[in-house]
Design a protein around this motif. Structure first.
Motif, PDB file in Angstrom:
ATOM      1  N   ASN A 136     -29.795  23.364  13.156  1.00  0.00           N
ATOM      2  CA  ASN A 136     -28.597  23.011  13.911  1.00  0.00           C
ATOM      3  C   ASN A 136     -27.760  22.074  13.060  1.00  0.00           C
ATOM      4  O   ASN A 136     -28.210  20.988  12.702  1.00  0.00           O
ATOM      5  CB  ASN A 136     -28.964  22.328  15.231  1.00  0.00           C
ATOM      6  CG  ASN A 136     -27.745  22.087  16.097  1.00  0.00           C
ATOM      7  OD1 ASN A 136     -26.749  22.789  15.968  1.00  0.00           O
ATOM      8  ND2 ASN A 136     -27.813  21.111  16.967  1.00  0.00           N
ATOM      9  N   ALA A 137     -26.559  22.496  12.687  1.00  0.00           N
ATOM     10  CA  ALA A 137     -25.699  21.658  11.858  1.00  0.00           C
ATOM     11  C   ALA A 137     -25.043  20.588  12.709  1.00  0.00           C
ATOM     12  O   ALA A 137     -24.619  20.826  13.828  1.00  0.00           O
ATOM     13  CB  ALA A 137     -24.636  22.519  11.184  1.00  0.00           C
ATOM     14  N   HIS A 138     -24.944  19.391  12.169  1.00  0.00           N
ATOM     15  CA  HIS A 138     -24.404  18.274  12.931  1.00  0.00           C
ATOM     16  C   HIS A 138     -23.144  17.673  12.323  1.00  0.00           C
ATOM     17  O   HIS A 138     -22.221  17.346  13.035  1.00  0.00           O
ATOM     18  CB  HIS A 138     -25.456  17.164  13.057  1.00  0.00           C
ATOM     19  CG  HIS A 138     -26.544  17.475  14.037  1.00  0.00           C
ATOM     20  ND1 HIS A 138     -26.391  17.305  15.390  1.00  0.00           N
ATOM     21  CD2 HIS A 138     -27.784  17.951  13.861  1.00  0.00           C
ATOM     22  CE1 HIS A 138     -27.510  17.660  16.001  1.00  0.00           C
ATOM     23  NE2 HIS A 138     -28.370  18.050  15.090  1.00  0.00           N
ATOM     24  N   GLU A 161     -33.822  20.504  11.076  1.00  0.00           N
ATOM     25  CA  GLU A 161     -34.703  21.671  11.052  1.00  0.00           C
ATOM     26  C   GLU A 161     -35.861  21.427  12.010  1.00  0.00           C
ATOM     27  O   GLU A 161     -36.512  20.378  11.967  1.00  0.00           O
ATOM     28  CB  GLU A 161     -35.233  21.905   9.637  1.00  0.00           C
ATOM     29  CG  GLU A 161     -36.278  23.007   9.560  1.00  0.00           C
ATOM     30  CD  GLU A 161     -37.090  22.928   8.276  1.00  0.00           C
ATOM     31  OE1 GLU A 161     -38.068  23.683   8.177  1.00  0.00           O
ATOM     32  OE2 GLU A 161     -36.756  22.119   7.407  1.00  0.00           O
ATOM     33  N   ASN A 162     -36.114  22.413  12.877  1.00  0.00           N
ATOM     34  CA  ASN A 162     -37.186  22.267  13.864  1.00  0.00           C
ATOM     35  C   ASN A 162     -37.047  20.978  14.655  1.00  0.00           C
ATOM     36  O   ASN A 162     -38.029  20.369  15.064  1.00  0.00           O
ATOM     37  CB  ASN A 162     -38.566  22.322  13.200  1.00  0.00           C
ATOM     38  CG  ASN A 162     -38.890  23.723  12.714  1.00  0.00           C
ATOM     39  OD1 ASN A 162     -38.463  24.700  13.323  1.00  0.00           O
ATOM     40  ND2 ASN A 162     -39.595  23.826  11.617  1.00  0.00           N
ATOM     41  N   GLU A 163     -35.829  20.512  14.808  1.00  0.00           N
ATOM     42  CA  GLU A 163     -35.449  19.369  15.641  1.00  0.00           C
ATOM     43  C   GLU A 163     -35.861  18.008  15.082  1.00  0.00           C
ATOM     44  O   GLU A 163     -35.246  17.002  15.376  1.00  0.00           O
ATOM     45  CB  GLU A 163     -36.005  19.520  17.062  1.00  0.00           C
ATOM     46  CG  GLU A 163     -35.466  20.728  17.797  1.00  0.00           C
ATOM     47  CD  GLU A 163     -36.008  20.830  19.195  1.00  0.00           C
ATOM     48  OE1 GLU A 163     -37.107  20.292  19.444  1.00  0.00           O
ATOM     49  OE2 GLU A 163     -35.335  21.437  20.038  1.00  0.00           O
ATOM     50  N   ASN A 212     -30.818  14.437  18.080  1.00  0.00           N
ATOM     51  CA  ASN A 212     -29.769  15.031  18.911  1.00  0.00           C
ATOM     52  C   ASN A 212     -28.361  14.689  18.433  1.00  0.00           C
ATOM     53  O   ASN A 212     -27.389  15.242  18.940  1.00  0.00           O
ATOM     54  CB  ASN A 212     -29.927  14.631  20.384  1.00  0.00           C
ATOM     55  CG  ASN A 212     -29.844  13.128  20.605  1.00  0.00           C
ATOM     56  OD1 ASN A 212     -29.198  12.403  19.845  1.00  0.00           O
ATOM     57  ND2 ASN A 212     -30.512  12.644  21.639  1.00  0.00           N
ATOM     58  N   LYS A 213     -28.232  13.782  17.462  1.00  0.00           N
ATOM     59  CA  LYS A 213     -26.894  13.424  16.992  1.00  0.00           C
ATOM     60  C   LYS A 213     -26.995  12.819  15.612  1.00  0.00           C
ATOM     61  O   LYS A 213     -27.879  12.008  15.341  1.00  0.00           O
ATOM     62  CB  LYS A 213     -26.233  12.415  17.952  1.00  0.00           C
ATOM     63  CG  LYS A 213     -24.795  12.075  17.600  1.00  0.00           C
ATOM     64  CD  LYS A 213     -23.864  13.268  17.787  1.00  0.00           C
ATOM     65  CE  LYS A 213     -22.421  12.881  17.530  1.00  0.00           C
ATOM     66  NZ  LYS A 213     -21.505  14.025  17.675  1.00  0.00           N
ATOM     67  N   ILE A 214     -26.068  13.241  14.732  1.00  0.00           N
ATOM     68  CA  ILE A 214     -26.000  12.695  13.383  1.00  0.00           C
ATOM     69  C   ILE A 214     -24.552  12.327  13.083  1.00  0.00           C
ATOM     70  O   ILE A 214     -23.646  13.121  13.325  1.00  0.00           O
ATOM     71  CB  ILE A 214     -26.486  13.714  12.327  1.00  0.00           C
ATOM     72  CG1 ILE A 214     -27.924  14.150  12.611  1.00  0.00           C
ATOM     73  CG2 ILE A 214     -26.386  13.133  10.934  1.00  0.00           C
ATOM     74  CD1 ILE A 214     -28.416  15.236  11.697  1.00  0.00           C
ATOM     75  N   GLY A 236     -29.328   9.587  16.086  1.00  0.00           N
ATOM     76  CA  GLY A 236     -29.806   9.316  17.437  1.00  0.00           C
ATOM     77  C   GLY A 236     -30.856  10.337  17.833  1.00  0.00           C
ATOM     78  O   GLY A 236     -30.800  11.503  17.429  1.00  0.00           O
ATOM     79  N   THR A 237     -31.847   9.925  18.612  1.00  0.00           N
ATOM     80  CA  THR A 237     -32.935  10.816  19.010  1.00  0.00           C
ATOM     81  C   THR A 237     -33.066  10.849  20.528  1.00  0.00           C
ATOM     82  O   THR A 237     -32.588   9.969  21.239  1.00  0.00           O
ATOM     83  CB  THR A 237     -34.273  10.360  18.403  1.00  0.00           C
ATOM     84  OG1 THR A 237     -34.695   9.140  19.054  1.00  0.00           O
ATOM     85  CG2 THR A 237     -34.143  10.114  16.914  1.00  0.00           C
TER      86      THR A 237
END
Length: 347
Positions: A283-285, A298-300, A324-326, A336-337
Motif C-alpha cells: 500500500n503506497a502512502h 508491505e504486509n502492513e 496506517n499512515k506515513i 502512525g500505527t
C-alpha cells in the motif's frame, strides 16, 4: 488526529507536546493548513469544520455545516476563511467563515478527489447521485446551521446519451466559483480493460502543463492532452489497483498492489522497465519529490523506501506493528500505527 477524537501536537522527534479532545469523539483527519496562518489546521468531523490553533492546542473556530453526516475527505483552502470541501457521498461545499455562508455545488454525479492543475483544480468523479439530492431532484434538507445553504447548479457537465449510473467524467474548474468548467468524457472509441460494471476516473496525476494521467476503475492509466481534450494512449495494467503514480525527470512510475513498479517514458509512453519488489501485499502512502523516495508498507508491518534516483530499495524496516499512515517532512519520517504509536525516523 486519532479515531477517538483526540488531537495531539508532537515535536519533530515524535514527542507529544499538547493534546485536546474533539467534540463528538469521532476523529477526522487534518485536511489542510491555512495558507497565511501555518499554525492553524483545518479538520472536518461529524458535520463541523474546525480551525485548530496548534500553538495553543485549542479549537479557534467551529463552523457548523448543513448536514451532520458530512465529513470532508479533501479540503482546498482558497484563503484563510474560504474552503472548498469534497466527499464522495455529498455535494461539494464552499465554506465562507466571514459571511457564515455555505454554497452547495450541484452535480449530476459525485465529485471525489481533486488536484491543482495550473490555476484550476482537476476533479475526478463517481457515477452516483449525491445524498444531498433526492430522486425527484429536490434537495434533502437537514439544516443544523444558522444559515440555509445556497444551491448552485454547475454548468458545463452535460452528458448527452451517457448512462450516469455507469460512467462519469473528470473535469477542470475554477475552484472559488466553480466557473470555466470543462468536462472530459471518455470517447466511445476508447476501450478500457473493463473489470467492473462502472467505468469512472479515480485519480488524476498531472505529468506536465499539458498531459495528465487518469486512473480509471478498469485499472487503466489513460493519458490525456488537456488543451486538445483528447486521449493520447491507454496504458493497460494487470494490477488490482494502482495506489500510486508519480512523475520524475520525464519518467512515469506506476506502482501496483502486487508490488511491481512500471516505468514509462513520458515522451512515447513505452514501458522502459518493470521492477518486481516481491511485496505480495502493498500500500503506497507518500512520496517526497525533494528526496525522491517512494514509501510504502508491505504486509502492513514492513516499511519500504524505494529510491527513484537509483531505482532500488533504499531500506526496509519491520516495525512489527500495523502501519496506517506515513508522512515525510523535510528529513523526518513520521509513521502512525493502529496500536496508537507514532514513530519518527531521520532519513
Amino acid at each position: 488526529t486519532a479515531f477517538d477524537g483526540t488531537f495531539i501536537i508532537y515535536d519533530q522527534d515524535a514527542k507529544p507536546l499538547k493534546q485536546l479532545s474533539m467534540e463528538g469523539g469521532f476523529g477526522g483527519k487534518v485536511n489542510a493548513i491555512l495558507p497565511q496562518s501555518p499554525t492553524k489546521a483545518v479538520i472536518c468531523s461529524e458535520g463541523k469544520l474546525h480551525i485548530i490553533d496548534t500553538l495553543k492546542a485549542e479549537i479557534a473556530q467551529t463552523f457548523v455545516l448543513n448536514d451532520k453526516l458530512v465529513n470532508f475527505d479533501d479540503v482546498y483552502c482558497l484563503s484563510d476563511t474560504q474552503f472548498l470541501g469534497t466527499t464522495l457521498s455529498y455535494l461539494p461545499r464552499l465554506i465562507d467563515l466571514e459571511t457564515n455562508a455555505i454554497t452547495l455545488y450541484d452535480f449530476p454525479f459525485a465529485p471525489t478527489h481533486f488536484v491543482p492543475f495550473g490555476k484550476k483544480l482537476l476533479f475526478t468523479s463517481y457515477p452516483t447521485s449525491p445524498l444531498d439530492v433526492q430522486k425527484k431532484g429536490k434537495y434533502r434538507q437537514d439544516p443544523i446551521s444558522i444559515e440555509t445553504p445556497t444551491y448552485k447548479t454547475v454548468k458545463g457537465l452535460e452528458a448527452e446519451n451517457r448512462d450516469l449510473d455507469k460512467t462519469s467524467c473528470f473535469f477542470m474548474a475554477q475552484a472559488g466559483k466553480m466557473q470555466d468548467v470543462k468536462a472530459y468524457w471518455l470517447p466511445d472509441h476508447v476501450k478500457l480493460n473493463q473489470r467492473y460494471d462502472k467505468s469512472y476516473p479515480m485519480y488524476a496525476y498531472p505529468i506536465d502543463k499539458v498531459l495528465v494521467a487518469v486512473h480509471y476503475s478498469g485499472n487503466d492509466l489513460v493519458i490525456w492532452d488537456i488543451p486538445q481534450a483528447k486521449v493520447i494512449v491507454v496504458l493497460g495494467t494487470e494490477e488490482e489497483y494502482l495506489p500510486f503514480v508519480c512523475v520524475r525527470a520525464g519518467k512515469l512510475y506506476a506502482f501496483g498492489k502486487s508490488g511491481k513498479i512500471t516505468k514509462y517514458n513520458t515522451q512515447n509512453f513505452q514501458v522502459e522497465a518493470v521492477f518486481d519488489l516481491a511485496c505480495p501485499k502493498t500500500n503506497a502512502h507518500a512520496l517526497s519529490a525533494d528526496q525522491d523516495i517512494l514509501l510504502f508498507s508491505e504486509n502492513e508491518t514492513y516499511l519500504v523506501a524505494w529510491d527513484l534516483k537509483t531505482e532500488t530499495v533504499r531500506f526496509k524496516v519491520n516495525l512489527n506493528l500495523k502501519i496506517n499512515k506515513i508522512v515525510l517532512h523535510e528529513n523526518r519520517l513520521f509513521i502512525g500505527t493502529n496500536e496508537g504509536k507514532l514513530f519518527a525516523f531521520e532519513i
